[in-house]
Design a protein around this motif. Sequence first.
Motif, PDB file in Angstrom:
ATOM      1  N   UNK A 141       0.893  -1.141   0.148  1.00 25.61           N
ATOM      2  CA  UNK A 141      -0.089   0.006  -0.037  1.00 25.61           C
ATOM      3  C   UNK A 141       0.770   1.288   0.091  1.00 25.61           C
ATOM      4  N   UNK A 142       1.911   1.102   0.747  1.00 29.73           N
ATOM      5  CA  UNK A 142       2.854   2.349   0.861  1.00 29.73           C
ATOM      6  C   UNK A 142       4.091   2.744   0.112  1.00 29.73           C
ATOM      7  N   UNK A 143       4.518   1.542  -0.631  1.00 22.27           N
ATOM      8  CA  UNK A 143       5.753   1.541  -1.205  1.00 22.27           C
ATOM      9  C   UNK A 143       5.445   0.828  -2.727  1.00 22.27           C
ATOM     10  N   UNK A 144       5.887   1.325  -3.671  1.00 22.29           N
ATOM     11  CA  UNK A 144       6.191   0.831  -4.847  1.00 22.29           C
ATOM     12  C   UNK A 144       7.421  -0.124  -4.791  1.00 22.29           C
ATOM     13  N   UNK A 145       7.423  -1.236  -5.590  1.00 16.00           N
ATOM     14  CA  UNK A 145       8.577  -2.180  -5.415  1.00 16.00           C
ATOM     15  C   UNK A 145       9.843  -1.509  -5.723  1.00 16.00           C
ATOM     16  N   UNK A 146       9.968  -0.609  -6.551  1.00 15.43           N
ATOM     17  CA  UNK A 146      11.141   0.369  -6.794  1.00 15.43           C
ATOM     18  C   UNK A 146      11.921   0.925  -5.768  1.00 15.43           C
ATOM     19  N   UNK A 147      10.842   1.140  -4.638  1.00 12.06           N
ATOM     20  CA  UNK A 147      11.353   2.133  -3.556  1.00 12.06           C
ATOM     21  C   UNK A 147      11.940   1.242  -2.418  1.00 12.06           C
ATOM     22  N   UNK A 148      11.771   0.031  -2.547  1.00  6.60           N
ATOM     23  CA  UNK A 148      12.535  -0.814  -1.542  1.00  6.60           C
ATOM     24  C   UNK A 148      13.893  -1.330  -2.008  1.00  6.60           C
TER      25      UNK A 148
END
Length: 151
Positions: free
Chosen positions: A129-136
């Motif tokens: 909900x809070x993060x797109x995969x590329x943000x992790x």
Amino acid sequence: MERTFIALKPDTLQRGLVGDIINRFEKKGFQLLGLKLVQPPRELVEKHYEEHLGRPFYEGLVNYMTSGPIVASVWQGKNIISSSRSLLGATDPSKAAPGTIRGDLATQVGRNLVHASDSPVNAEREISLWFAAKEIQNWSRSLEPWINEEN
């Protein structure tokens, strides 16, 4: 390794406790994978807390969580979900043990500083909900063998 979602609520930012709380997670040996400051839209908070819809505290919780910025984060570690919830202490700070984040720093249930996922299923749901995969970020720590035993 297990992942979890941790949100530092508006009272954490207003009271200047962000660094103190992140420091406790780092000192515990957890690995930070994602971090951002966000003013959450109402729709996101409603989706996040949808299991509480209809409960007496729901509207106040949604209003509170949208009242200011929060720090959304993704952390990784062995048994991190149960360990991070122990690190936080009881939801009601008056019942939280000394030495826990809420026991030491929080004032009341409605101002308990931090949200932490309560299960692996909810952790994955909340992270998405809070993060797109590329943000992790997936990265390796050179200290890993000193924090976690190989199994």
